[in-house]
Design a protein around this motif. Structure first.
Motif, PDB file in Angstrom:
ATOM      1  N   UNK A   1       0.839  -1.177   0.000  1.00 34.83           N
ATOM      2  CA  UNK A   1       0.000   0.000   0.000  1.00 34.83           C
ATOM      3  C   UNK A   1       0.874   1.226   0.000  1.00 34.83           C
ATOM      4  N   UNK A   2       0.362   2.190  -0.669  1.00 32.87           N
ATOM      5  CA  UNK A   2       1.113   3.423  -0.744  1.00 32.87           C
ATOM      6  C   UNK A   2       0.715   4.330   0.406  1.00 32.87           C
ATOM      7  N   UNK A   3       1.515   5.284   0.557  1.00 29.18           N
ATOM      8  CA  UNK A   3       1.305   6.238   1.656  1.00 29.18           C
ATOM      9  C   UNK A   3      -0.041   6.951   1.562  1.00 29.18           C
ATOM     10  N   UNK A   4      -0.479   7.457   0.395  1.00 31.95           N
ATOM     11  CA  UNK A   4      -1.769   8.144   0.320  1.00 31.95           C
ATOM     12  C   UNK A   4      -2.940   7.220   0.626  1.00 31.95           C
ATOM     13  N   UNK A   5      -2.859   5.926   0.273  1.00 30.29           N
ATOM     14  CA  UNK A   5      -3.949   5.001   0.572  1.00 30.29           C
ATOM     15  C   UNK A   5      -4.098   4.801   2.071  1.00 30.29           C
ATOM     16  N   UNK A   6      -2.984   4.733   2.759  1.00 27.54           N
ATOM     17  CA  UNK A   6      -3.044   4.606   4.214  1.00 27.54           C
ATOM     18  C   UNK A   6      -3.733   5.819   4.829  1.00 27.54           C
ATOM     19  N   UNK A   8      -5.842   7.696   3.428  1.00 27.40           N
ATOM     20  CA  UNK A   8      -7.249   7.659   3.053  1.00 27.40           C
ATOM     21  C   UNK A   8      -8.000   6.676   3.943  1.00 27.40           C
ATOM     22  N   UNK A   9      -7.432   5.515   4.198  1.00 26.34           N
ATOM     23  CA  UNK A   9      -8.065   4.542   5.089  1.00 26.34           C
ATOM     24  C   UNK A   9      -8.143   5.065   6.525  1.00 26.34           C
ATOM     25  N   UNK A  15     -13.308   9.310  10.337  1.00 18.96           N
ATOM     26  CA  UNK A  15     -14.658   9.820  10.063  1.00 18.96           C
ATOM     27  C   UNK A  15     -15.706   8.926  10.707  1.00 18.96           C
ATOM     28  N   UNK A  16     -15.510   7.622  10.642  1.00 20.82           N
ATOM     29  CA  UNK A  16     -16.451   6.677  11.248  1.00 20.82           C
ATOM     30  C   UNK A  16     -16.484   6.869  12.761  1.00 20.82           C
TER      31      UNK A  16
END
Length: 162
Positions: A1-6, A8-9, A15-16
């Motif tokens: 996984x790339x840094x931006x995906x982390x 985002x997750x 948010x949840x």
């Protein structure tokens, strides 16, 4: 996984969590609103009870005044009859004592009228408080006060002229 995906997750997870926290706060606010509503109803009920008790105290004050007028009127009337029978005040003449006797009867009548008026006023006020549409009755208080003033002035004039 790339840094931006982390990121985002992680952001979605945050948010949840925040949404869940808002839901908890919303439930807490709802329970506070319900408590405020309950407290408002209790306050309203207490205010109504205080109004009824104040109405009762006012009625009792009118009753005491009426009973005092009746008692004093009977006393004046009986004392005038006592003086007439014993001819103690013969130098003032019979008419003075006869007028005093009538003054006593007038006071009894006025006291009785006050008792009757206070009962009707009490019932009217109690019903208005219960129906939540009370407005003060200035006319009846003004009329009764003026009647008492008139009796007082007439009695004063009668005493001066006699």
């Amino acid at each position: 996984m790339t840094e931006p995906e982390l990121n985002s997750n992680e952001m979605a997870k945050k948010r949840t969590e925040m949404a869940e926290h808002r839901t908890d706060l919303s439930e807490h606010r709802t329970s506070l609103s319900e408590k405020r509503t309950e407290m408002g109803e209790v306050r309203s009920s207490l205010a109504t009870m205080r109004s009824h008790l104040a109405n009762e105290r006012t009625h009792l004050a009118y009753m005491r005044t009426g009973i005092s007028l009746i008692s004093f009127g009977i006393t004046i009337n009986r004392f005038a009859w006592f003086l007439i029978d014993n001819k103690t005040m013969s130098r003032y003449g019979h008419s003075f004592l006869h007028d005093t006797k009538d003054l006593g009867i007038g006071m009894v009548f006025l006291g009785s009228a006050m008792l009757i008026w206070s009962l009707f006023n009490y019932r009217k006020t109690a019903d208005a408080i219960t129906n939540n549409n009370y407005t003060p009755s200035n006319r009846s208080v003004l009329a009764f006060t003026l009647a008492l003033i008139l009796v007082g002035v007439a009695s004063t004039v009668w005493l001066i002229l006699s």
